[in-house]
Design an enzyme around this catalytic site. Structure first.
Site, PDB file in Angstrom:
ATOM      1  CE1 TYR A   1      42.687  18.020  39.248  1.00 27.07           C
ATOM      2  CE2 TYR A   1      41.657  20.140  39.732  1.00 27.07           C
ATOM      3  CZ  TYR A   1      41.565  18.766  39.567  1.00 27.07           C
ATOM      4  OH  TYR A   1      40.354  18.149  39.710  1.00 27.07           O
ATOM      5  CB  CYS A   2      45.124  24.323  43.389  1.00 28.21           C
ATOM      6  SG  CYS A   2      46.342  25.482  42.753  1.00 28.21           S
ATOM      7  CE  LYS A   3      39.696  30.855  41.394  1.00 27.20           C
ATOM      8  NZ  LYS A   3      39.508  32.032  42.241  1.00 27.20           N
TER       9      LYS A   3
END
Lengths: 454, 454, 454, 454
Positions: free
Chosen positions: C413-415
């Site tokens: 995941y990232c933002k």
């Protein structure tokens, strides 16, 4: 925070599109609102608020048109008693995404002027810009004459107070976003530069170098033109202008249909550059070159048809849109294929004489008798004019024809030769014959190092 | 003589702008008339006539809108009893600059169809092109089923006669300008090529290789879809559609406003490509990819709001304009910032399964029990389909849900995977759960050399 | 004075076109110089000077290209030893029309950084704006790590001094024009807003709220990424990049030609959004969505061919131009007709799993064993991350594969889900199989009110 | 099959972009090849072949430039001995997607002329269009004088044979796609209409109404102009023209820099309309209005600098591109801000007299002694001219100055006043003083019903 400045050329009007998150606001929208709709669409934004700084006199405001497409709420100041939108209170706050807008009552130009201070909460709690409407310009401040002579003192004092008590205290670091740029009839000294700050104005705006007394005196005494079309703008902007819809569309007609319009009394505007107009134009036309369309506000009718000669087909859109911004919804047709189609039909044309400064100088030196007509503003005239030249501002010439001689040659000049061509065309329309438009205007005269007085 | 062909993508409609001297005519204008106004403006032309070939069923005609801006006179055929414009006589002649237009009554597709033969008098006295409306296409001819079964024989005979007695006699050398190109619901065999001549059609159009009897028999028996929105088009084109003005403008809204629309029952169209839709979409949405917007005519309501998810902000305009051409003036909003803003709010999404032909083949070979649904037209189906596949045309699926099983997996396929995605979304909306859209469709299946039957 | 800010999206680079009278200057031109030529052409201006603020690391500067067309003189600072243009002295003055430019030596980011203070003599003798390059941003200041650890202290002190001794003394009212906006790798805290003033920065820029010691300490300690392509930028900008000429042109090829490229080892970039990539992509491709093209700087080769899958034909130009700005002149082909043509050929595709935060939460709650990979920057990670998540910055993942497990599912995941899709595609390329990209990223996780730690 | 006709205005050159599936071909590309690259890019097409119909004399062919970007193979006929590309055989076949192209050797205009017959296999096995180069135009046929008098008979016979034995047998239904449209120097009778068929030409082309003997006699005897720049085109098109790259870019300069160019001997072209030129121009300039830029081929140098005065900033691009198509890579600068900036500097200007037909008629009736100079083609002159007018074609005037009187007024006229303005400017350059350009030209004279002879 996203920020766009939108300029409406002819009336030198500036509007602002400011957004944050998925929401946007527009300050003082122009009448052809496609530009704001496109900005919103391209960035997926919802226009939530429309803020007016004041009841404008010089262009049709597009608030209602924009609200029609977007459902945005319209806000304006406490004067006059607008027939649409919502009245603001001083200090009222709004939120658009992550920005805060504070409505500041800054009377002076009119009793209802509002400014809007914008704080970008993403970066901190100080305002970053202020929309100053006609209260403070870059290099100038709003005119205070629209209330008539009896209100002038009060309004001028208000203006001073608004600037010093409401705007400057926001801080030197705050950008200013005025409603007009250079070329506007709302401020003759407005700088060409379109970005500035309260600090830069405090340091360099000539008006802000004056004492309170000097400022008010200057504001009371300074002269301004009141172009006839202002009347209609005031009415439109009070009540809401007619809905415009699709951009104005102007019919192209052939020379014979064009002539029919003329025979029925249509007003003819020729937007070509002065030399082309001089070489051959249709009798009775006004020469209002593309660069000076706003001059039309002095002479064009609102009810009867106006028709056009353009230098390039591609000018038609610009002319139509510009005049729509000034409320002229009666531009009905233009001559297809430019004036060449008229020439080819062997229909009558008239020349208008052009004279170079060199030839005029020679003639004056030879003792020939000329009437020299300087059609610039009083300020321009006073900054340096030809010896013996009489000053009548271009827009006022139609009302002062009696003072002009029909028995000797008239040389008309302005700064560069455009306004003087407009005036020359007015004189020709009114039966004057020996009219000479000076090429290059006063600029050229001075460059040639010919003598002049101040 | 100046000639422009204008294509309206989604409905594969062709209109024509033809001019000579300073005058122009438009045949079958689309609803968003800016394109014709611009052509006229750029070349200084006056649009004098608007000719309709027939009462269209599949798009809103822009005659009245175009006439509003230009004052052009509208002409159409003797059927139906139009509520606007002028009725033509067979053989009626018009002059536009140096061209002559002859209106030819060519009934068949409807009793009122007109064709327009154009002669360029500058080069000679033979016609150079003919606008054939829905009478003759490139590679096909008009459908004859709109009068119902009882009229079909008569209309088909008329069509044959119109082609053989009115059009072909104009000469092999004459260009044909039909009202539709490839992709239209008005002719399934229309060629991709957009220029042809009567001679080329005489030599190569499959229908013109038939005897009179064969032609009429084929026309009586061929099957066509009747999309629900046709009803509204017929009404609009009989009476004149509502005025559209500025191009349609669609609000951008944020995820929460978007959800509110959904909660209030708005119909949701997701125009992203099938794989993106498959990966995650909002429950209840129709997948109508940009390339197949016309499928919306099968399912979209006319009165209640429709809202959009687009793959790219820049698609919004195209979708809005395309649906306006189909009379949908109820596209009210789209989700700002594409579906990512929805994901980021952690709002619920659903996947739709995609299956490659390879995986489906393996599963079938392993003896698993599938319902294979072929949603192409009957003609496509008959030209080659998966063994045991059931054929229901995509648009008809909503009315034939009862025949579909809920207890086993359904694999949906079309030619390339787009219409099948539309159908898959319909099935998901209706409570079917084990739905699999086959990637690459029948094209891919055949390329993979998997077996199929005809 | 005329002022234009030009933004190069992908590298978040800002350049400036400033003019007065008939002359113009450009600060830090981008490599595709058409935008400046057009600005000059539209307004009849002559570009006289090109000023560089410093030797850039993150994009190719277009000075030589622009000078080729205009003959403009190029100026830059005293470091490094540029192979073209002229070296400036601190305090050197230039005149462009009616404006005065003062070159200020403001070392810190590099020893050669220059700022340019602009005074509009038409309105007064105080500077109105300053181009600050990478010295001072809106909300941030330049990084000081390019000289290596041994220079870091000295450069950081220089930066402080340049800001406090050279820039701030110009006055609160002065606009700042930095070389980068939000999204740049040159400053992670840069604000989205693109206009500010020295005063606004003095009041609100977090770095300018620190003491001298705090400022220098922070600058010495802050972490930055060094993207591999920087090396080439440094070389290009020292010597002058290869001449580009016409905008980059990329061949469209059919699926079989595309496959040939792949068989010959071309690097494949798929710029579609993550969900579309997830639904079906070609094995071995990098997913670098259009919104995050700059990530390519971490993995793309400079010498061998790169080929593209795009979601929309219209993206090709944007991708080509963006990569040309990063010096990638080896983008050779894209797949005609998007990936659908690949599907239709029944060529092999692979899925990439997407998981919603809701499903991941359920699975974690059920005690399933996941490796949670957070690929945001350290700062983002520290501001709040999933419990037990391991942080490796996206760009560094290729060099840290050894630490990742192949025996259990990895959730990346990232933002918002874009960088994580890039990383997921890297993992798939490297033989990891159970890779799950979390839809909506940390934003979505937080909105769903699921627990996280700081 | 996809088909696009591309028109290069000034030289009235037509090129063709034809595609099928994912492949495309271009016939006779213009030098600025962006238009073909864009067509290919927008539709995801690969340009595979470039076909030249013949070695052109009147414009620079863009084959090599286009091949540079696309890798397309270039093909041309057996004469002359081209220094690039491949030589074709009569009957050679090519496949582009689903279309078949047959190269037909159709000598006559030159010994190497090729035509290309295109069959759309999707719709059948008959050709649908033929690119006829300079062999057959709409309303005219190729000139046969480029081989000199000794070859003229042979080439004219070849032309007849090519038309009757190679082209017409393809069938009446076949569209023709010639290399030139109306306004070309390659055929004075070419129709304005740009689409036609072999059948329409067979029926209406005046040349195809003649017997073999009449046709050949006419072709041998007809008169053509040989513009000096043809020499360079022949060389460029034999060897391949210099690479152009980015569209030509022309510097804007201020009046003083402009004057410096003039002082150093630059050739000055003023592209404003004749009336504007007449009202005030710089001594020594050629008046070549935008609508007649091709006249420049008669007088402009190839090596020394050419500089421009334009009426509108936006004309600069058009002028630059048009002259680049004619091989003029030496257009170096234009005056910023149009001629007004020159006027404002009080720099010297000269008028050129315009006379209306009415005033000229009056003067002639009054017995004044005029030299009437008709500068149209011999054909135009013979179709009706002013009594006693002498005919010298505009382009030839510079070589026939000796025959013109300096001791009496000269009235110059053409069809509408444009070519005559060009000639008037030439005469002024050469010391003639009493030059009068007739407004509206012969068209106007005839409309005014003044007498003329044939």
């Amino acid at each position: 925070m996203i920020f766009h400045r939108i300029k409406s050329d002819v009336v030198a009007h500036l509007s602002y599109f400011i957004a944050s998150g998925s929401e946007a606001m527009v300050v003082d929208p122009q009448r052809d609102v496609g530009v704001y709709l496109d900005l919103a669409k391209d960035q997926g934004l919802h226009i939530k608020y429309i803020f007016e700084t004041h009841r404008n006199e010089d262009y049709v405001i597009g608030s209602r048109e924009l609200s029609h497409y977007t459902g945005a709420e319209i806000y304006h100041g406490p004067w006059p008693d607008f027939k649409y939108g919502n009245k603001l209170k001083d200090g009222q706050l709004f939120k658009i995404g992550n920005i805060r807008v504070e409505a500041l009552h800054t009377p002076g130009h009119t009793p209802g002027d509002m400014s809007y201070a914008v704080t970008d909460l993403e970066t901190g709690d100080h305002p970053v810009l202020v929309c100053t409407g006609d209260t403070l310009f870059i290099g100038d401040a709003g005119r205070t004459d629209f209330g008539g002579p009896e209100k002038r003192k009060e309004w001028s004092e208000n203006l001073y107070n608004s600037i010093y008590e409401k705007l400057l205290p926001l801080g030197d670091h705050v950008l200013i976003c005025p409603a007009h740029g250079s070329g506007s009839v709302c401020g003759s000294k407005i700088a060409e530069r379109e970005t500035s700050t309260l600090g830069a104005e405090r340091l360099m705006n000539p008006l802000l170098q004056l004492s309170r007394e000097e400022f008010i005196k200057l504001k009371i005494e300074e002269e301004h033109q009141y172009t006839p079309y202002f009347k209609r703008m005031e009415k439109f902007n009070l009540e809401g202008a007619p809905f415009m819809g699709l951009n104005p569309y102007i019919q192209s007609v052939n020379p014979h249909e064009f002539k029919e319009y003329l025979d029925n009394g249509a007003t003819l505007v020729d937007t070509r550059p002065p030399p082309a107009f001089g070489a051959g134009h249709i009798e009775g036309s006004y020469n209002i070159p593309v660069a000076r369309l706003a001059m039309g506000g002095w002479v064009l009718p609102y009810e009867d048809p106006v028709i056009l000669i353009v230098g390039n087909q591609s000018d038609v859109d610009h002319v139509a849109r510009s005049y729509a911004r000034m409320g002229f919804d009666n531009i009905e047709a233009y001559l297809a294929g430019t004036i060449v189609t008229w020439y080819k039909e062997a229909l009558p044309v008239k020349p208008m004489r052009m004279i170079t400064p060199h030839d005029l100088k020679k003639s004056l030196d030879a003792g020939e008798d000329w009437f020299l007509l300087d059609v610039r503003t009083k300020e321009e005239y006073e900054s340096g004019h030809m010896r013996n030249a009489v000053n009548i501002y271009a827009g006022l010439v139609p009302t002062k024809l009696d003072g002009l001689p029909k028995d000797k040659p008239i040389a008309v000049y302005c700064k560069s030769g455009t306004r003087s061509s407009f005036v020359s065309s007015i004189l020709l329309r009114n039966g004057f014959e020996n009219i000479n438009n000076m090429l290059g205007g006063m600029t050229s005269w001075i460059k040639a190092k010919y003598p002049y007085t101040k």
